[in-house]
Design a protein around this motif. Structure first.
Motif, PDB file in Angstrom:
ATOM      1  N   UNK A 160      10.726   1.728  -4.141  1.00 29.96           N
ATOM      2  CA  UNK A 160       9.959   0.640  -3.572  1.00 29.96           C
ATOM      3  C   UNK A 160      10.704   0.120  -2.340  1.00 29.96           C
ATOM      4  N   UNK A 161      10.076   0.218  -1.192  1.00 29.61           N
ATOM      5  CA  UNK A 161      10.699  -0.222   0.049  1.00 29.61           C
ATOM      6  C   UNK A 161      10.346  -1.675   0.336  1.00 29.61           C
ATOM      7  N   UNK A 162      11.308  -2.387   0.831  1.00 28.13           N
ATOM      8  CA  UNK A 162      11.110  -3.796   1.145  1.00 28.13           C
ATOM      9  C   UNK A 162      10.450  -3.938   2.520  1.00 28.13           C
ATOM     10  N   UNK A 167       2.750   2.168   5.320  1.00 29.41           N
ATOM     11  CA  UNK A 167       2.247   3.128   6.302  1.00 29.41           C
ATOM     12  C   UNK A 167       2.826   2.819   7.687  1.00 29.41           C
ATOM     13  N   UNK A 168       2.840   1.551   8.035  1.00 29.50           N
ATOM     14  CA  UNK A 168       3.343   1.161   9.340  1.00 29.50           C
ATOM     15  C   UNK A 168       4.850   1.413   9.445  1.00 29.50           C
ATOM     16  N   UNK A 204      -3.228  10.787   1.560  1.00 32.08           N
ATOM     17  CA  UNK A 204      -4.092  11.321   0.501  1.00 32.08           C
ATOM     18  C   UNK A 204      -3.319  11.580  -0.797  1.00 32.08           C
ATOM     19  N   UNK A 205      -2.037  11.946  -0.656  1.00 32.72           N
ATOM     20  CA  UNK A 205      -1.208  12.211  -1.840  1.00 32.72           C
ATOM     21  C   UNK A 205      -0.665  10.926  -2.453  1.00 32.72           C
ATOM     22  N   UNK A 206      -0.849   9.811  -1.764  1.00 28.18           N
ATOM     23  CA  UNK A 206      -0.354   8.549  -2.281  1.00 28.18           C
ATOM     24  C   UNK A 206       1.134   8.363  -2.094  1.00 28.18           C
ATOM     25  N   UNK A 207       1.719   9.126  -1.159  1.00 28.44           N
ATOM     26  CA  UNK A 207       3.169   9.018  -0.918  1.00 28.44           C
ATOM     27  C   UNK A 207       3.514   7.804  -0.073  1.00 28.44           C
TER      28      UNK A 207
END
Length: 207
Positions: A160-162, A167-168, A204-207
């Motif tokens: 989990x990135x802070x 996406x941005x 699309x892969x939810x990455x």
């Protein structure tokens, strides 16, 4: 020291930090100060590794390790430095790592870095006293019996990135590296479609 509880620790291979060169004696010796630190941290869970690597350098080192193990009453364990699975893969492994360049130390000239059977371990260590070989092999089972690690299945876990907008955040890294790797703007158009495609796959892969 912080994470030692529940771990087994071995003395490692010829490249391990316990092996130091003594210029006054012109030979490799065990770093006793460091050895005692390991013993202080791991206690009975610290093992001296007797490796199956065949060159004379390893044989001499195994005898040196045995002296130290007996002096400090440290259990010994047979160890195989396995960089690949099968002996037949040694040449491929050498080419992969050296890219055709021969290493001066001859490390990859020896096809020993595969998973050995028990019989192969016995043969590789046959120059050592039989009682020591038996102890070293038996201790591989001791360690295996005492180790039990289970990984719970929580599905796929990603860090989990802070960041406010993942996406941005990815795009921001891409933009910075884009300019660094492609300083010539005339070449940008050739890569735009590929970048858009890759971003689409990630989304699309939810990455």
């Amino acid at each position: 020291r912080k994470y030692a509880k529940g771990l087994k620790c071995g003395s490692a291979c010829l490249g391990g930090i316990l092996r130091v060169f003594n210029e006054s004696t012109n030979k490799y010796e065990v770093n006793i100060e460091l050895l005692e630190q390991f013993l202080g941290i791991f206690g009975k869970d610290f093992y001296i590794e007797l490796h199956t690597y065949s060159p004379e350098e390893q044989r001499e080192w195994n005898f040196e390790l045995i002296k130290v193990a007996e002096k400090y009453k440290i259990p010994m364990v047979a160890a195989v430095d396995s960089h690949y699975v099968l002996k037949s893969q040694s040449e491929t492994h050498k080419k992969f790592l050296t890219q055709g360049k021969e290493r001066e130390d001859g490390y990859y000239q020896c096809p020993d870095f595969y998973l050995h059977s028990e019989q192969e371990v016995r043969e590789a260590l046959s120059y050592l006293p039989s009682n020591i070989v038996e102890e070293a092999i038996a201790n591989t089972q001791v360690i295996a019996d005492e180790c039990n690690v289970e990984f719970p299945d929580y599905g796929i876990n990603y860090p989990k990135l802070d960041v406010k907008d993942e996406r941005e955040a990815v795009l921001d890294v891409m933009r910075k590296n884009w300019k660094r790797k492609l300083p010539d703007k005339s070449k940008w158009s050739a890569h735009v479609d590929r970048v858009k495609y890759e971003m689409d796959v990630l989304e699309k892969a939810g990455y």
